[in-house]
Design an enzyme around this catalytic site. Structure first.
Site, mmCIF file in Angstrom:
data_model
loop_
_atom_site.group_PDB
_atom_site.id
_atom_site.type_symbol
_atom_site.label_atom_id
_atom_site.label_comp_id
_atom_site.label_asym_id
_atom_site.label_seq_id
_atom_site.Cartn_x
_atom_site.Cartn_y
_atom_site.Cartn_z
ATOM 1 C CG ASP A 1 52.338 45.173 60.723
ATOM 2 O OD1 ASP A 1 52.031 45.483 59.945
ATOM 3 O OD2 ASP A 1 51.824 43.791 60.848
ATOM 4 C CG HIS A 2 53.745 49.922 57.399
ATOM 5 N ND1 HIS A 2 54.655 49.082 56.863
ATOM 6 C CD2 HIS A 2 53.370 50.522 55.860
ATOM 7 C CE1 HIS A 2 54.738 48.823 55.866
ATOM 8 N NE2 HIS A 2 53.555 49.430 54.767
ATOM 9 C CG HIS B 1 52.037 44.492 56.520
ATOM 10 N ND1 HIS B 1 52.783 45.057 57.840
ATOM 11 C CD2 HIS B 1 52.740 44.230 55.804
ATOM 12 C CE1 HIS B 1 53.386 45.137 57.323
ATOM 13 N NE2 HIS B 1 53.929 45.315 56.402
HETATM 14 C C1 BG6 Z 1 56.812 45.535 54.377
HETATM 15 C C2 BG6 Z 1 57.323 44.378 53.391
HETATM 16 O O1 BG6 Z 1 56.014 45.355 55.133
HETATM 17 O O2 BG6 Z 1 55.183 45.917 53.314
HETATM 18 C C3 BG6 Z 1 57.128 45.275 51.677
HETATM 19 O O3 BG6 Z 1 58.258 44.612 53.897
HETATM 20 C C4 BG6 Z 1 56.111 45.430 51.397
HETATM 21 O O4 BG6 Z 1 57.589 43.569 50.636
HETATM 22 C C5 BG6 Z 1 55.823 46.516 51.571
HETATM 23 O O5 BG6 Z 1 57.004 46.180 49.341
HETATM 24 C C6 BG6 Z 1 54.007 46.922 51.738
HETATM 25 O O6 BG6 Z 1 54.072 48.428 52.262
HETATM 26 P P1 BG6 Z 1 52.786 49.325 51.341
HETATM 27 O O7 BG6 Z 1 52.829 50.101 52.315
HETATM 28 O O8 BG6 Z 1 53.618 50.091 50.557
HETATM 29 O O9 BG6 Z 1 51.807 48.829 50.765
#
Ligand code: BG6
Length: 512
Positions: free
Chosen positions: A202-203, A265
C-alpha cells in the site's frame, strides 16, 4: 501568523539506513508503466544513496501481450528514461545501474516463460556471485497475478534452492474485488507462499508523512494523553486528487473510489491515526494493533436507508472545458462508478467511543491534497468575557500528508490590541524547509524494506480481510442499486451529499 522551526536535531546513530543483503530483483511487468515510472527510478535512487549492493541485479520480465524485449532494448529504454528523469545523475551512475539490468521475455500464461526465467536467474546469479535470494515484484494487472503465482509455484520459483530464506513476493493492489474474492486470492497465495514471503504494497504506508503519524503519536509525550474521546471532538481524513481517471478507465470503471482508495489507503491512514501503541515498532506487533483497530470500527448497516446516512458517493460531471466521468475514454455512457466517496465511521472502543471519523476521497476535486485533521474539543468555559467558548476556534492539528508535507497546529493567542483580542495562530512545520529536501518516493522505502526483509509497512492477510469485511455492506448495497451517484463539478470539493453528511452532525469539512 505562523512559526517555523529553523533547525532539527537528529540522532545520527539511528539515522543510518541499513544496506540490504545483495539479491536479484525480478519485476514482472518489467516494461510496464509502474516499473518505468516508479520502480526503476526508485531502485536507481537507492543506488545513488549507496543502498543497492554492488552485486544486486534487476531482471525485467513478461509484460502483457507479445513480449520479445531483449536485454539490450530494455537497457536502452531505461538508460533513456533515467537520463531524462535524473538530470543531475552522472553518466557513470546511469551506466552502473544499466549494467545491473537484463530482461527475460515471455507470455505470462506459458510455463516456458518461467522455466526460461529460472534459467536466466541461474546465469545471473553466477555472473553477479549471488546464492539465489530473490525479490519478485508483481507489477501486473490484478487479473493475471493469480496465474503468475501459480506458474511460479509450479516451476519452483516460490521456494529457494540454495539460499536459507525463501524468495519475497511483492504484490501490488488491488488485492481482490470483494471480501470473497480477496479471501479466495489469499487462500491461493497462502497455499504456495508463507506469510513471511508476502509483501502486499500500500504505497501510502511508504510515504514519509504517513510514517510520521506514528512518530508524532508515540515519540512525543504531549499528544498521546490527549489522543482520545475526552479531548478530541472528531477526525477528518481527506485525500483529494485534481486529476480524473486518465488512462486507467479499464481498471477504474470496474473498481470505483471505494475499492481504489478506501479499502487500502484511507483505512490504513485511519488505522495509524487511531490504533493503540504497539509494545515495539516490530512488524507483527505493529500490524496486530492496526488489525485490532480495523476490527473495532462499527460495522456498516446493510439497510440502504441507514447506510446512506453514513456513506455517500459522487461522480464528476461535465464542467466547462472538462469531460465528465461518463465522457472519459473507456467509460460507459451510463456508468454508475463512483469517483468520490465520503463516510462517517465510529470506532467502538474505550479510546474512541463517541468520536466520529469522517473520511472523503475523490478525483477531479479542487486540488491534490491528503491530510488528517484532528479537531480538539472546545473550551468548557471562557474566562475572557465577553468572549464565549463558541467564539474561540477549537485547536486543530493537521497532518499534511501531501503535497505540502508537514504538520500544523492551530492555537488561540493574544493579538496586538485590547486585552482580550485573540486570534488563531498556526504553528507550522514544513518538511522541505526543515529538512531541505523533498520527501523520498514511497516506493524507495518499500523496495528497500522488502530487500531488508522488514514487513512492517506491508499489509498482512488479516489486515486485508478486516478492511474488505468492513466495506462489504457498502459494496453490497451499491452493487444492487440502480441509483446514479450524485454529480459534482470538476474543481469542487465533491457532491453536496458529502456536506450534508457532516451538517447532520452540525459540522463541516475543513477546506484544505
Ligand atoms: C492509487 C490509486 O493507489 O493511488 C489511484 O489507484 C490514485 O487511483 C493514487 O490516483 C493516489 O496516489 P498518490 O500517491 O498520488 O496520492
Amino acid at each position: 501568523m505562523s512559526g517555523t522551526p529553523t533547525s532539527v536535531s537528529v540522532r545520527e546513530e539511528i539515522c543510518i539506513e541499513a544496506t540490504p543483503k545483495t539479491c536479484g530483483v525480478v519485476i514482472f511487468g518489467g516494461s510496464g508503466d509502474l516499473a518505468h515510472r516508479k520502480l526503476l527510478p526508485s531502485l536507481f535512487s537507492l543506488q545513488k544513496r549507496g543502498l543497492l549492493p554492488e552485486s544486486t541485479y534487476i531482471c525485467g520480465c513478461l509484460s502483457y501481450g507479445d513480449d520479445q524485449t531483449t536485454d539490450e532494448e530494455y537497457q536502452n529504454k531505461v538508460r533513456h528514461d533515467l537520463s531524462e528523469k535524473f538530470t543531475d545523475a552522472s553518466g557513470e551512475e546511469i551506466e552502473t545501474f544499466v549494467g545491473r539490468l537484463s530482461y527475460s521475455p515471455g507470455a505470462f500464461d506459458e510455463t516456458r516463460t518461467y522455466t526460461g526465467l529460472a534459467e536466466k536467474l541461474k546465469t545471473l546469479d553466477s555472473k553477479f556471485g549471488l546464492d539465489g535470494q530473490y525479490v519478485f515484484y508483481l507489477a501486473v494487472p490484478p487479473t493475471i497475478f493469480p496465474a503468475i503465482i501459480s506458474k511460479m509455484a509450479e516451476t519452483g520459483l516460490t521456494k529457494s534452492n540454495n539460499h536459507p530464506g525463501n524468495p519475497r513476493v511483492v504484490i501490488e493492489k488491488p488485492f481482490g474485488h470483494s471480501p470473497e474474492s480477496a479471501r479466495k486470492l489469499s487462500r491461493m497465495v497462502r497455499a504456495v507462499l508463507d506469510e513471511e514471503q508476502i509483501y502486499r504494497i500500500d504505497h501510502y504506508l511508504g510515504k514519509e508523512t504517513v510514517q510520521n503519524i506514528l512518530m508524532l503519536r508515540f515519540a512525543n509525550s504531549i499528544f498521546e494523553p490527549l489522543w482520545n474521546n475526552a479531548h478530541i471532538d472528531h477526525v477528518q481524513i481527506t485525500t483529494a486528487e485534481a486529476i480524473g481517471v486518465e488512462h486507467r478507465a479499464g481498471y477504474y470503471d470496474g473498481a470505483g473510489c471505494l475499492r481504489d482508495m478506501f479499502q487500502n489507503h484511507m483505512l490504513q491512514m485511519l488505522a495509524l491515526t487511531a490504533m493503540e501503541p504497539p509494545a515495539a515498532f516490530e512488524a507483527d506487533l505493529y500490524r496486530d494493533e492496526k488489525v485490532k483497530l480495523l476490527r473495532a470500527i462499527r460495522p456498516f448497516p446493510s439497510n440502504p436507508e441507514e447506510l446512506a446516512k453514513l456513506v455517500v458517493r459522487g461522480q464528476y460531471g461535465d464542467s466547462p472545458g472538462v469531460d465528465g466521468y461518463r465522457g472519459e475514454t473507456g467509460v460507459g455512457e451510463d456508468s454508475n462508478t463512483e469517483t468520490f466517496v465520503a463516510m462517517k465511521l465510529m470506532v467502538d472502543n474505550w479510546r474512541w467511543a463517541g468520536v466520529p471519523f469522517y473520511l472523503r476521497s475523490g478525483k477531479r476535486l479542487r486540488r491534490r491534497v491528503s491530510e488528517i485533521v484532528i479537531t480538539f474539543k472546545r473550551l468548557p468555559h471562557s474566562i475572557f468575557p465577553p468572549v464565549t467558548p463558541e467564539m474561540l476556534s477549537p485547536n486543530v492539528l493537521v497532518l499534511n500528508v501531501q503535497p505540502e508535507e508537514g504538520i500544523s497546529l492551530g492555537i488561540e493567542a493574544k493579538r496586538p490590541g485590547p486585552k482580550t483580542c485573540m486570534g488563531t495562530l498556526t504553528m507550522h512545520f514544513d518538511y522541505r524547509r526543515v529538512f531541505g529536501v523533498e520527501p523520498p518516493e514511497a516506493y524507495e522505502r518499500l523496495l528497500l524494506d522488502c530487500m531488508l526483509g522488514d514487513q512492517s509497512l506491508f499489509v498482512r492477510t488479516d489486515g486485508l480481510t478486516a478492511a474488505w469485511d468492513l466495506l462489504a455492506p457498502v459494496l453490497n448495497v451499491w452493487g444492487d442499486s440502480r441509483e446514479a451517484p450524485e454529480k459534482y463539478p470538476a474543481g469542487s470539493w465533491g457532491p453536496e451529499c458529502a456536506d450534508r453528511l457532516l451538517w447532520a452532525d452540525s459540522r463541516y469539512w475543513r477546506e484544505p
